[in-house]
Each structure stands twice: as structure tokens, then as C-alpha cells.
Design a protein around this motif. Structure first.
Motif, PDB file in Angstrom:
ATOM      1  N   LEU A  76       2.207  17.322 -43.892  1.00 47.18           N
ATOM      2  CA  LEU A  76       1.140  18.170 -44.440  1.00 47.18           C
ATOM      3  C   LEU A  76       0.802  17.771 -45.870  1.00 47.18           C
ATOM      4  N   ASN A  81      -3.698  18.544 -41.430  1.00 41.64           N
ATOM      5  CA  ASN A  81      -4.317  19.861 -41.570  1.00 41.64           C
ATOM      6  C   ASN A  81      -3.385  21.005 -41.207  1.00 41.64           C
ATOM      7  N   ARG A  82      -2.640  20.860 -40.128  1.00 38.21           N
ATOM      8  CA  ARG A  82      -1.704  21.893 -39.686  1.00 38.21           C
ATOM      9  C   ARG A  82      -0.616  21.238 -38.846  1.00 38.21           C
ATOM     10  N   LYS A 203      -0.033  25.590 -45.919  1.00 37.90           N
ATOM     11  CA  LYS A 203      -0.606  25.178 -44.643  1.00 37.90           C
ATOM     12  C   LYS A 203       0.208  25.757 -43.482  1.00 37.90           C
ATOM     13  N   VAL A 204      -0.457  25.890 -42.352  1.00 38.34           N
ATOM     14  CA  VAL A 204       0.136  26.595 -41.216  1.00 38.34           C
ATOM     15  C   VAL A 204       1.062  25.678 -40.425  1.00 38.34           C
TER      16      VAL A 204
END
Length: 274
Positions: A76, A81-82, A203-204
Motif C-alpha cells: 500500500l 489502492n487497497r 488505506k483499507v
């Protein structure tokens, strides 16, 4: 297009691996762990494809214990992005096999529907070089292994992969979606900057289990014992080529006595025909 990248947490390449005293597995306690170098190349290539406009999102995924989240944070921080974290605390006696990992990645691929999956060609801890090929077979997708160059044609939904083979390089064209495994010469992974490391914390990372994905990861293999390789014997300095040939002849007789005797008989027959 979405790109799914698989990453693995391994013992750092600069660490000298030791076996546990009970010989059940490699000792990983208090040992520096990092992302598999080939996986770093895979993440880097996915990010470059996104930056070139060939992809809109990069999703990282890993299978491992809670500590493997650090590996995802690295991906990340590099720019993914995830991420997905498939929680699995491995049993040293029943290690997670490449086929089980491929089944997990297949389940994630069916859930995420990526246009491309990129993996490192192998992990430096087991050197199996199997997961990418098995994943392509399970998905029934085309595959480009040992990639040293990747070009995506977004309009035609095709990928051109230059891959390394024994005789040099081979260029193949794949219909997307496809599976690609990365080789060393594909790129040079970027370093995660401090601002991106801080951003990565927000971030997830979605945590799931193999059971959530309806994947059976039971291993058919049992590790009985792990041993370090025998230490190499000290070398010998020889004074002449003749002495070297004598040593080589002695070694050959010890290893292949029958073959050497047959070779000697053939040579004798050629020099002294009956």
C-alpha cells in the motif's frame, strides 16, 4: 481495468536461515521478515501499468498470519489502492501448499473480477514456482510466466509479454484477463516514501478467512524433519593440470564407477581394435 497482485511475507533475503532445534521448521522468531523480492517486482509492474493508464486500480492480496499485514502495508505504501488479507496461521508440520494458495487467489479473483493478475514467479523461501501456473489453470486464463516485459493494449484487451526461456526470450500475446508471473529483469521496484507510508496506514485492508472464501486449504503433505544442508568441504589447491585430471578421474570413479569403466572399454576398443 483492475489488477490483482499477490504478495508473500518471507524471511528477508539478507538473513541467514537457521533450523529450529527440534528440526520441525525454519526458525522465524526474532528474524527480519519482508516482502518476497519477486512480489515487489509484481507490485511495481502493476503500479507502472496503472500510471500508464492501462489500469484504474491495484489490489494487493496475501495469505498468512496477522504479521503478514505489514507486507500488505508495504504494498500500500508503494502505491496499491487497497488490500485483502486472508488470515491463516500456518502449522509448520502442515505447510500451506501452492495449490491451496492458488485456490484462495482464484476465489478472490472471482470476487474482484480483475482484468489481470500479477504474481512473483516464485518465493525465495520454498522456490516452488507453481502458484501462478496453478492459478491460471484453475481460472482457465492464459498465462505469461517469467515476464521480462509487459505491454497492455487496453483497447484490444490484450497483453504482450516478453518472457525469459532457456534459449533466450520469447514474445507471446495473451487475451485478457490473464495471469502473469514476474522475473527479475522486468523492473526495479520503487522505495516507499515516508508520506506514502503514512498514507498507507489509512488505506483499507479487508480481512477474510479461507472459510469465508469457501476454500479448503488442508494440506496433503506432512513435514517430518527439516535439516540444514551439509557444510561444504574445504577446497584443495593443486599444482598442475595433470594433478587436476587425476583428482577428477578419482572423483568420477567414486561417483560413476560402472559408467567410467564402460567409457574406458569403448575408448580402448577405438584405439586398439580387435
Amino acid at each position: 481495468m483492475k489488477i490483482l497482485v499477490a504478495v508473500k511475507r518471507v524471511v528477508d533475503y539478507a538473513v541467514k536461515v537457521r533450523v529450529r532445534p527440534d528440526r520441525t521448521a525454519v526458525d522465524t522468531a526474532s528474524v527480519k521478515m519482508s516482502m518476497n523480492p519477486f512480489c515487489e517486482i509484481a507490485v511495481e509492474e502493476a503500479l507502472r501499468l496503472r500510471e500508464a493508464g492501462a489500469a484504474s486500480e491495484v489490489v494487493a492480496a496475501t495469505v498468512g498470519p496477522a504479521q503478514a499485514a505489514d507486507t500488505l502495508r508495504t504494498a500500500l505504501a508503494m502505491g496499491a489502492n487497497r488490500a485483502f488479507h486472508v488470515l491463516h496461521d500456518p502449522d509448520p508440520a502442515r505447510p500451506l501448499l501452492p495449490l491451496a494458495v492458488a485456490k484462495i487467489l482464484r476465489a478472490l479473483a472471482l470476487q474482484e473480477n480483475p482484468g489481470l493478475i500479477i504474481l512473483g514467479k516464485q518465493a525465495i523461501d520454498d522456490d516452488c514456482n507453481q502458484t501462478g501456473q496453478m492459478l491460471a489453470a484453475l481460472l482457465n486464463w492464459p498465462q505469461g510466466t517469467f515476464a521480462s516485459k509487459v505491454v497492455i493494449d487496453k483497447d484490444k484487451q490484450k497483453a504482450t509479454v516478453e518472457r525469459e526461456v532457456d534459449g533466450g526470450t520469447e514474445t507471446i500475446c495473451l487475451d485478457l484477463p490473464a495471469v502473469i508471473t514476474t522475473d527479475l529483469r522486468l523492473n526495479q521496484p520503487r522505495y516507499a516514501t515516508l508520506p506514502n507510508i503514512m498514507k498507507a496506514k489509512s488505506k483499507v485492508i479487508k480481512k477474510v478467512t479461507p472459510a469465508d472464501l469457501d476454500v479448503d486449504i488442508r494440506s496433503d503433505m506432512e513435514v517430518v524433519q527439516v535439516n540444514e544442508p551439509p557444510k561444504r568441504k574445504a577446497g584443495v589447491i593443486l599444482s598442475s593440470v595433470d594433478e587436476l585430471l587425476d583428482k577428477m578421474s578419482e572423483a568420477a570413479l567414486l561417483i560413476f564407477p560402472k559408467a567410467v569403466m564402460q567409457l574406458g572399454q569403448c575408448l580402448f576398443l577405438k584405439v586398439h581394435p580387435p
